[in-house]
Design an enzyme around this catalytic site. Structure first.
Site, mmCIF file in Angstrom:
data_model
loop_
_atom_site.group_PDB
_atom_site.id
_atom_site.type_symbol
_atom_site.label_atom_id
_atom_site.label_comp_id
_atom_site.label_asym_id
_atom_site.label_seq_id
_atom_site.Cartn_x
_atom_site.Cartn_y
_atom_site.Cartn_z
ATOM 1 C CB CYS A 32 -0.931 -0.007 1.208
ATOM 2 S SG CYS A 32 -2.011 1.427 1.291
ATOM 3 N N GLY A 39 5.757 -8.448 8.587
ATOM 4 C CA GLY A 39 7.195 -8.365 8.762
ATOM 5 C C GLY A 39 7.627 -7.048 9.383
ATOM 6 N N GLY A 69 8.724 -4.277 8.104
ATOM 7 C CA GLY A 69 8.187 -3.078 7.473
ATOM 8 C C GLY A 69 6.757 -2.810 7.902
ATOM 9 C CB SER A 70 3.805 -5.037 8.188
ATOM 10 O OG SER A 70 3.857 -5.467 6.847
ATOM 11 C CG ASP A 94 12.902 -14.755 4.773
ATOM 12 O OD1 ASP A 94 12.709 -15.784 4.100
ATOM 13 O OD2 ASP A 94 12.945 -13.614 4.280
ATOM 14 N NE ARG A 105 21.571 -36.265 -13.419
ATOM 15 C CZ ARG A 105 20.421 -36.679 -13.923
ATOM 16 N NH1 ARG A 105 19.340 -36.706 -13.181
ATOM 17 N NH2 ARG A 105 20.342 -37.065 -15.186
ATOM 18 N NE ARG A 124 6.906 -15.284 0.118
ATOM 19 C CZ ARG A 124 7.267 -14.569 1.175
ATOM 20 N NH1 ARG A 124 6.648 -14.778 2.319
ATOM 21 N NH2 ARG A 124 8.242 -13.689 1.102
ATOM 22 C CD GLU A 144 -2.050 -44.383 25.069
ATOM 23 O OE1 GLU A 144 -2.471 -45.322 24.360
ATOM 24 O OE2 GLU A 144 -0.842 -44.146 25.228
ATOM 25 N NE ARG A 152 5.639 -45.843 31.856
ATOM 26 C CZ ARG A 152 5.737 -46.953 31.110
ATOM 27 N NH1 ARG A 152 5.476 -48.123 31.642
ATOM 28 N NH2 ARG A 152 6.080 -46.881 29.847
#
Length: 747
Positions: free
Chosen positions: A80, A109, A111-112, A157, A192, A292, A621, A717
């Site tokens: 925006c 992120g 910037g936001s 990231d 390869r 992503r 269980e 346990r």
């Protein structure tokens, strides 16, 4: 809007999309409604805030139903340009005020988040301008003197300082590892080499962790570029691996990789180097935006849920003087950190990289990042042809207890580290029964090749541990095979066996050797570690099954009762309930009463009368010996009559199967490295301590076996202290809307 109206919260997603954003949005909406607030979604990020109108919509409980499993963000995200200008921010403020919103949760992120903080600081002046321009009246201006915000980091990231993980990073790692596993199989078929590029312009997290989890040969990251002459060193490592029998070679490159002089290192350049210097057929795979996409991992679902829940708590309790907080996760605990402090430190990393101050960049990334980088280097540079000393010390590796995905990566790491230090590594096949029978063999570098991605247990495991009558045979086996140190990998039975051997040292001198337990159990019920190897894989298996169950149930009005493993420990039930969107979770730690069941039946019937199509209950269980899964199904079916169907799903051993998740591979490698170091340090010092190791508040911690008795509940346990029990209120908030206020119309 009157003074008695509920507080109003806006939630938006901004910047690049990330798996798990939907889980965070769902958590914000449902927590807000649960706490009596009205919640609005701002569609298309800041652009929707500037545009206003129907891009700012009130949310009901059901508006965010069935979105946990969806990738991306259902409320959209967009860049925006208008919001970067003051006029655009003034329009955004007006649109929020028209809906009575002065509290925001921003998922995006750096910037936001920095844009949100600038908007917050300008808010009083923007409101004053709106009043001066007669766009709002004085009373409205007085009702909204400040904007309260909280930030969640949505970024695959994992590049934000101040939180261990960002929303989407774990899911992206899943995508990368799926690709690397697939590439490894085809590369091995043709012998390869492959160069794989992953995202990470200024952050090497995805590259580094995928290199460890994928068992690759070399990695290039922005924070710590290779030294001059790295090309020849890389080729030497790959050449040695091939000489030892490896059929494939894989190099992982972060998109922001460069050399020490700041020159970019491209995948094509790495391919060219490998082809020219090794003469190998080399291919390049750039994973791009598949990282992503796709279904979010179980971790990204439950973590994002906790973050959204806490963000609502934060903005509802905030005052005009409250400093904006980033809601992150640190050592499995939710952490609040000053928002702009995190943004500035994050940008400082990129600045340090640009200034070639790589030591500072690594320091800002944190101690665990540096530790994992060193572990990868040690693994990658471990020579497959170490010349052993004349009389090498012998370290044995043995499994005990139930199967846990991640056992094989732990053995691989232990063998590679041990051999590199000049020790002989022995693999015991068939647990303690195999030890007594003498099924012991030396493990070479090539023997464990490819074990990183393998589920199951190549050495085998068993819940049968030595009886009192068998201790003599165990002692003789240790003596006969000249075992100098013992690494025991497993769960509760492994720890019990180690504790028995340690306690019987006076009677059996052969047990006076250093030994250490590495936690590997899907039940996550051993002391000294907040997370055990295998638990993350199991939760992902459960959540995948829940996704399918929920899809099948949507075709009819149906209640499902799903039974998870865990014995007397409810970790799998609670965490899969958070990640899978369960309405109710039953744990042995809490117990089950007839009153509980009656309340659930009443809520269930009311929900289906109101139009519900699916109701999901998860039961540990051994939550209760009498109120079994079958009993609950029969009760619900009788009370539901023709209103809904009831089905049960006992997931069973699928929870122990499958290839280990990236997290379990990474944790196995990390803990195995510390275990080998512990055994070697003991032998070099001439001491014979017994210990168990684990991850506590993000740090690898070693506990003496002598402390085990005081840390566990022998009857059930499980550890006496279980951190995850603190998360129970979040399950309730996500499932029950009692006390919720539906968002009223705009004013």
């Amino acid at each position: 809007m009157t003074s008695n109206s509920p507080k109003r919260i806006g939630v938006l997603t901004s910047g690049g999309d990330a798996q798990g954003m939907n889980a965070a949005v769902r958590a914000v909406v449902r927590t807000g409604l649960h706490m009596g607030a009205a919640v609005y979604a701002v569609y298309e990020g800041y652009q929707g805030m500037v545009d206003g109108g129907d891009r700012i919509r009130p949310q009901s409980w059901d508006d965010v139903g069935s979105i946990l499993h969806r990738g991306g963000t259902i409320i959209g995200t967009a860049r925006c340009a208008a919001f970067r200008e003051r006029a655009g921010r003034r329009r955004a403020a007006l649109n929020l005020i028209r809906h009575g919103i002065d509290r925001l949760v921003i998922i995006g992120g750096d910037g936001s988040l920095s844009g949100a903080d600038e908007f917050r600081r300008e808010w009083p002046d923007l409101v004053a301008e709106l009043h001066q321009n007669d766009e709002i009246d004085e009373q409205t201006a007085q009702r909204h003197p400040a904007l309260m915000i909280a930030g969640l980091v949505g970024s695959i990231d994992n590049d934000m300082v101040g939180t261990d993980m960002t929303i989407g990073a774990d899911s992206a790692l899943h995508r990368i590892i799926e690709a690397i596993d697939a590439i490894a199989s085809t590369a091995a078929s043709h012998q390869r080499s492959f160069v794989v590029e992953v995202m990470g312009r200024h952050c090497g997290y995805l590259a580094l962790m995928s290199a460890i989890a994928g068992g690759t040969d070399y990695v290039l990251i922005p924070e710590n570029p290779p030294s001059e002459g790295w090309e020849e060193r890389m080729c030497e490592l790959l050449r040695n691996g091939r000489a030892a029998g490896r059929r494939d070679s894989i190099v992982v490159v972060a998109e922001g990789a460069h050399d020490r002089a700041g020159h970019p290192i491209s995948c094509d350049y790495v391919r060219q180097v490998l082809e020219e210097r090794l003469g190998e057929d080399t291919r390049v795979t750039i994973l791009g935006h598949v990282q992503r996409g796709g279904t979010p991992s179980a971790f990204d679902r439950w973590m994002s849920t906790l973050l959204g829940y806490t963000a609502v708590e934060e903005v509802l309790s905030a005052t005009p003087d409250t400093e904006p907080q980033l809601i992150g996760i640190r050592y499995n605990r939710i952490r609040r950190v000053p928002l702009m402090q995190c943004v500035e430190l994050t940008r400082a990393v990129a600045r340090m990289i640009a200034e070639q101050n790589y030591a500072k960049a690594m320091e800002l990334r944190g101690g665990s990042f540096t530790e994992m980088f060193e572990i990868f280097k040690a693994m990658a540079e471990a020579s497959p042809s170490v010349t052993p000393p004349t009389r090498p010390r012998r370290l044995a590796i043995i499994h005990a207890g139930g199967l846990a995905p991640g056992m094989n990566p732990a053995v691989r790491a232990a063998v590679r580290f041990g051999l590199d230090r000049g020790y002989t590594l022995l693999g015991v096949r068939g647990s303690f029964e195999g030890l007594i029978a003498g099924r012991i063999e030396e493990l070479t570098w090539g023997d464990v090749e490819g074990w990183t991605a393998l589920g199951g247990s190549e050495l085998g495991t068993s819940r049968n541990i030595p009886t009192v009558e068998q201790l003599y045979a165990v002692a003789r086996a240790i003596e006969n095979h000249r075992i100098d140190g013992l690494l025991i990998i497993g769960g509760w039975m492994a720890y019990k066996a180690a504790h028995t051997l340690y306690s019987e040292r006076d009677r059996y001198p052969a047990f006076k050797i250093p030994m250490i337990c590495l936690p590997a159990t899907i039940d996550n019920n051993v002391p000294g570690s907040e997370l055990s190897i295998g638990a993350d894989t199991a939760i992902n298996a459960i959540v995948e099954a829940l996704d399918r169950i929920k899809q099948s149930a949507m075709a009819a009005r149906r209640c499902f009762v799903v039974e998870t493993m865990g014995r007397y420990c409810g970790y799998l039930a609670l965490m899969s309930g958070l990640a899978g969107g369960a309405e109710r979770v039953y744990l042995h730690e809490e117990g089950v009463t007839l009153k509980d069941l009656q309340a659930e039946v009443e809520h269930m019937v009311e929900s289906f009368h109101d139009g519900r199509r699916l109701y999901l209950t998860i039961r540990n269980e051994r939550a209760n010996p009498h109120y079994t899964t079958d009993f609950m199904c029969a009760l619900f079916e009788e009370e539901g009559r023709d209103l809904f169907d009831v089905r049960n799903a006992v997931l069973g051993h699928i929870q122990q199967g499958g290839n280990p998740s990236p997290y379990d591979r990474i944790l196995a490698t990390r803990l195995a490295a510390h275990c080998i170091n512990f055994l070697i340090e003991q032998l070099e010092r001439g001491t014979t301590e017994g210990a168990f190791i684990g991850l506590v508040e993000g740090k690898v911690t070693v506990f003496p076996l002598s402390r085990m008795a005081e840390m566990v509940d022998w009857t059930y346990r499980r550890p006496k202290e279980q951190w995850w029990l603190e998360l129970r209120p979040v399950v309730t908030a996500m499932a029950q809307s009692r006390g919720a206020a539906e968002a009223p119309g705009a004013t």
